[in-house]
Design an enzyme around this catalytic site. Structure first.
Site, PDB file in Angstrom:
ATOM      1  N   ASP A   1       0.838  -1.203   0.000  1.00 45.06           N
ATOM      2  CA  ASP A   1       0.000   0.000   0.000  1.00 45.06           C
ATOM      3  C   ASP A   1       0.875   1.255   0.000  1.00 45.06           C
ATOM      4  O   ASP A   1       0.589   2.229  -0.702  1.00 45.06           O
ATOM      5  CB  ASP A   1      -0.939  -0.032   1.205  1.00 45.06           C
TER       6      ASP A   1
ATOM      7  N   HIS B   1      -4.853  -3.487   6.183  1.00 47.31           N
ATOM      8  CA  HIS B   1      -4.708  -3.701   4.733  1.00 47.31           C
ATOM      9  C   HIS B   1      -6.110  -4.007   4.184  1.00 47.31           C
ATOM     10  O   HIS B   1      -6.485  -5.152   3.943  1.00 47.31           O
ATOM     11  CB  HIS B   1      -3.738  -4.845   4.460  1.00 47.31           C
TER      12      HIS B   1
HETATM   13  P1  NAD Z   1      -2.062 -18.301  -4.950  1.00 47.83           P
HETATM   14  O1  NAD Z   1      -3.389 -18.961  -4.887  1.00 47.83           O
HETATM   15  O2  NAD Z   1      -1.419 -18.115  -6.264  1.00 47.83           O
HETATM   16  O3  NAD Z   1      -1.023 -19.109  -4.056  1.00 47.83           O
HETATM   17  C1  NAD Z   1      -1.309 -19.456  -2.746  1.00 47.83           C
HETATM   18  C2  NAD Z   1      -0.560 -20.745  -2.468  1.00 47.83           C
HETATM   19  O4  NAD Z   1      -0.725 -21.056  -1.095  1.00 47.83           O
HETATM   20  C3  NAD Z   1      -1.088 -21.957  -3.256  1.00 47.83           C
HETATM   21  O5  NAD Z   1      -0.012 -22.595  -3.933  1.00 47.83           O
HETATM   22  C4  NAD Z   1      -1.697 -22.840  -2.190  1.00 47.83           C
HETATM   23  O6  NAD Z   1      -1.562 -24.242  -2.498  1.00 47.83           O
HETATM   24  C5  NAD Z   1      -0.887 -22.446  -0.977  1.00 47.83           C
HETATM   25  N1  NAD Z   1      -1.536 -22.707   0.313  1.00 47.83           N
HETATM   26  C6  NAD Z   1      -2.851 -22.641   0.624  1.00 47.83           C
HETATM   27  N2  NAD Z   1      -3.027 -22.974   1.906  1.00 47.83           N
HETATM   28  C7  NAD Z   1      -1.807 -23.231   2.430  1.00 47.83           C
HETATM   29  C8  NAD Z   1      -1.343 -23.648   3.686  1.00 47.83           C
HETATM   30  N3  NAD Z   1      -2.188 -23.895   4.695  1.00 47.83           N
HETATM   31  N4  NAD Z   1      -0.017 -23.822   3.860  1.00 47.83           N
HETATM   32  C9  NAD Z   1       0.838 -23.610   2.857  1.00 47.83           C
HETATM   33  N5  NAD Z   1       0.463 -23.248   1.616  1.00 47.83           N
HETATM   34  C10 NAD Z   1      -0.852 -23.065   1.407  1.00 47.83           C
HETATM   35  O7  NAD Z   1      -2.205 -16.924  -4.168  1.00 47.83           O
HETATM   36  P2  NAD Z   1      -1.192 -15.678  -4.177  1.00 47.83           P
HETATM   37  O8  NAD Z   1      -1.528 -14.793  -5.314  1.00 47.83           O
HETATM   38  O9  NAD Z   1       0.191 -16.177  -4.033  1.00 47.83           O
HETATM   39  O10 NAD Z   1      -1.683 -14.923  -2.845  1.00 47.83           O
HETATM   40  C11 NAD Z   1      -1.460 -15.475  -1.573  1.00 47.83           C
HETATM   41  C12 NAD Z   1      -2.130 -14.619  -0.504  1.00 47.83           C
HETATM   42  O11 NAD Z   1      -1.527 -13.341  -0.446  1.00 47.83           O
HETATM   43  C13 NAD Z   1      -3.620 -14.380  -0.731  1.00 47.83           C
HETATM   44  O12 NAD Z   1      -4.309 -14.491   0.510  1.00 47.83           O
HETATM   45  C14 NAD Z   1      -3.657 -12.931  -1.213  1.00 47.83           C
HETATM   46  O13 NAD Z   1      -4.903 -12.314  -0.963  1.00 47.83           O
HETATM   47  C15 NAD Z   1      -2.558 -12.341  -0.376  1.00 47.83           C
HETATM   48  N6  NAD Z   1      -2.004 -11.053  -0.835  1.00 47.83           N
HETATM   49  C16 NAD Z   1      -1.709 -10.136   0.115  1.00 47.83           C
HETATM   50  C17 NAD Z   1      -1.160  -8.909  -0.254  1.00 47.83           C
HETATM   51  C18 NAD Z   1      -0.846  -7.872   0.780  1.00 47.83           C
HETATM   52  O14 NAD Z   1      -0.536  -6.726   0.388  1.00 47.83           O
HETATM   53  N7  NAD Z   1      -0.866  -8.146   2.058  1.00 47.83           N
HETATM   54  C19 NAD Z   1      -0.914  -8.640  -1.604  1.00 47.83           C
HETATM   55  C20 NAD Z   1      -1.227  -9.615  -2.548  1.00 47.83           C
HETATM   56  C21 NAD Z   1      -1.781 -10.824  -2.145  1.00 47.83           C
HETATM   57  C1  LMR Z   2      -3.663  -6.494  -2.859  1.00 48.76           C
HETATM   58  O1  LMR Z   2      -3.758  -5.475  -2.172  1.00 48.76           O
HETATM   59  O2  LMR Z   2      -3.341  -6.462  -4.062  1.00 48.76           O
HETATM   60  C2  LMR Z   2      -3.926  -7.835  -2.230  1.00 48.76           C
HETATM   61  O3  LMR Z   2      -4.250  -7.712  -0.883  1.00 48.76           O
HETATM   62  C3  LMR Z   2      -4.912  -8.635  -2.980  1.00 48.76           C
HETATM   63  C4  LMR Z   2      -6.314  -8.158  -2.737  1.00 48.76           C
HETATM   64  O4  LMR Z   2      -7.166  -9.012  -2.483  1.00 48.76           O
HETATM   65  O5  LMR Z   2      -6.572  -6.958  -2.809  1.00 48.76           O
END
Ligand code: NAD
Ligand code: LMR
Length: 342
Positions: A176, A204
Site C-alpha cells: 500500500d 490492509h
Molecule cells: P495463490 O493462490 O497463487 O497461491 C497461494 C498458495 O498457497 C497456493 O499454492 C496454495 O496451495 C498455498 N496454500 C494454501 N493454503 C496453504 C497452507 N495452509 N499452507 C501452505 N500453503 C498453502 O495466491 P497468491 O496470489 O500467491 O496470494 C497469496 C495470498 O496473499 C492471498 O491471501 C492474497 O490475498 C494475499 N495477498 C496479500 C497482499 C498484501 O498486500 N498483504 C498482496 C497480494 C496478495
Molecule cells: C492487494 O492489495 O493487491 C492484495 O491484498 C490482494 C487483494 O485481495 O486486494
C-alpha cells in the site's frame, strides 16, 4: 570462516566474506507470489548479497507437485547464495530453526469479495502455523504475514505463538505504501526514489489511510505540492482500492508487486530503513490510542534488526477519523476470529 562460508573473489567488487547461512521459510511457495518472491530472496535482494540462505518451502499436499517444479527451477537458476532447499507439507519442517518467515500461503479473494471475507477461509491456517512457529522456529524469528486478511492473520499467528515476542509478528502494508509512492511519483512527474516518508495507517483493507502529511517529493513538502482535494480524494481512493482494481484488470490478485513489497518490508527490517519512515503492521502496544494487540499499520523505522514505531507524529482530525475507522474494523475482525486466538 565457518561451515558454508566462503569468499566471493571472482570479480573486483566482490572480495568480501560470506556470512553463515540463515533459514528462510516461505509458505504457499508454489503460488503466484511465491514464484516471484523466491527468486528475489535467492538473488540476495532481501538479506544481502553476502548472506547465504536455506530455503524451507511449505505447500499443502495438493501443491507439492507444483512445488517440486519450483524447486527444480530454483536449482536450474544456480544461485550462489542458495545453500540448501527443502520442500515440505509439514509446517514444523518448514519452520524448523527459521530466522525469517514469509506467511504467504492462503487463498486470494475474487473480484466479488472484500479481503475480510477471507477470514473464515484463511484464518484457521494461521492457528497451526503459529503453533508450529512457536514450537520450532528460532526465538529471534522475524515473521511477515502476506496472506489475507493479513493483519488479522498475523494476530492469529501471534496469539498461537506465546513464546515468541509479539513484535516479531508483522503484517504487510508495504504494498500500500509503494502504491502511494507510485501515485505521487506519477502525479509529480518524478521517479519513485524522490518520494519519502508517505506511510499507511491501519488495516490492509479499503479503510487504510495513506498519510501524506510528512511525505516529501524531491525534498519538498508533499502537502504543498499536491492539493488536499486530490490527497483526500482520488489519491486515497486509488491506493485503498488498488488490490481490487488489479484483480479486475489482471483476472488475478497482485503477485509481482506483492512479492516486491514483501522483499522491501523484510529487507528494511533485516538491514535497516536508513532513517526512512516505512509502513509495517504490528501488534499495538497502545501507540496512538490503538487498542493493545490489534495488528495495526504504523509509521516505523527499522534499526539494528528492530522495528521502532515513530510515536510522536501529530494527528489531525482527518487522520484521527481514519485511524478510528481502522480500529473499528480490526476490532470486528478480531471478534470474528476470537475462537482462533488460543
Ligand atoms: P495463490 O493462490 O497463487 O497461491 C497461494 C498458495 O498457497 C497456493 O499454492 C496454495 O496451495 C498455498 N496454500 C494454501 N493454503 C496453504 C497452507 N495452509 N499452507 C501452505 N500453503 C498453502 O495466491 P497468491 O496470489 O500467491 O496470494 C497469496 C495470498 O496473499 C492471498 O491471501 C492474497 O490475498 C494475499 N495477498 C496479500 C497482499 C498484501 O498486500 N498483504 C498482496 C497480494 C496478495
Ligand atoms: C492487494 O492489495 O493487491 C492484495 O491484498 C490482494 C487483494 O485481495 O486486494
Amino acid at each position: 570462516m565457518g561451515r558454508g562460508a566462503r569468499k566471493i573473489t571472482d570479480n573486483d567488487a566482490g572480495d568480501y566474506e560470506m556470512k553463515e547461512p540463515i533459514r528462510v521459510a516461505v509458505t504457499g511457495a508454489a503460488g503466484n507470489i511465491g514464484y516471484a518472491l523466491l527468486w528475489r530472496i535467492a538473488s540476495g535482494d532481501c538479506f544481502g548479497t553476502n548472506q547465504p540462505v536455506t530455503l524451507q518451502l511449505l505447500e499443502i499436499p495438493a501443491g507439492m507437485q507444483r512445488l517440486d517444479g519450483v524447486i527444480m527451477e530454483l536449482r536450474d537458476s544456480a544461485f550462489p547464495l542458495v545453500h540448501d532447499m527443502v520442500g515440505t507439507d509439514d509446517p514444523r519442517v518448514a519452520f524448523e530453526g527459521a530466522d525469517a518467515i514469509f506467511l504467504v500461503g492462503s487463498r486470494p479473494r475474487t473480484k466479488d469479495m472484500d479481503r475480510s471475507d477471507l477470514v473464515a477461509a484463511n484464518g484457521p491456517i494461521f492457528v497451526g502455523q503459529g503453533k508450529a512457529i512457536d514450537a520450532v522456529a528460532s526465538p529471534d524469528v522475524k515473521v511477515i504475514t502476506v496472506g489475507n486478511p493479513c493483519n488479522t492473520n498475523a494476530l492469529i499467528a501471534n496469539a498461537n505463538a506465546p513464546s515468541i515476542p509479539s513484535r516479531q509478528f508483522t503484517a504487510m502494508t508495504r504494498l500500500d505504501q509503494n502504491r502511494a509512492v507510485g501515485q505521487m511519483a506519477e502525479r509529480a512527474g518524478v521517479t519513485a526514489s524522490e518520494i519519502r516518508d508517505v506511510f499507511i495507517w491501519g488495516n490492509h483493507a479499503n479503510t487504510m489511510y495513506p498519510d501524506p502529511r510528512f511525505a516529501t517529493v524531491d525534498g519538498k513538502i508533499a502537502t504543498e505540492i499536491f492539493d488536499t482535494g486530490w490527497l483526500q480524494g482520488p489519491f486515497l481512493e486509488t491506493v485503498a482500492t488498488r488490490g481490487k482494481a488489479i484483480i479486475v484488470a489482471r483476472g488475478a490478485s497482485s503477485a509481482a508487486s506483492a512479492a516486491s513489497a514483501a522483499i522491501d518490508h523484510m529487507r528494511d527490517w533485516w538491514q535497516g530503513s536508513n532513517g526512512r519512515i516505512v509502513s509495517m503492521a504490528l501488534p499495538s502496544e497502545g501507540w496512538y490510542g490503538v487498542p493493545e494487540g490489534l495488528v495495526f499499520s504504523f509509521p516505523c523505522r527499522c534499526e539494528n534488526g528492530d522495528v521502532i514505531v515513530v510515536e510522536d507524529l501529530p494527528v489531525d482530525s482527518f487522520a484521527q477519523s481514519k485511524i478510528d475507522e481502522n480500529i473499528t474494523m480490526l476490532l470486528e475482525e478480531r471478534e470474528a476470529v476470537s475462537e482462533l486466538l488460543g
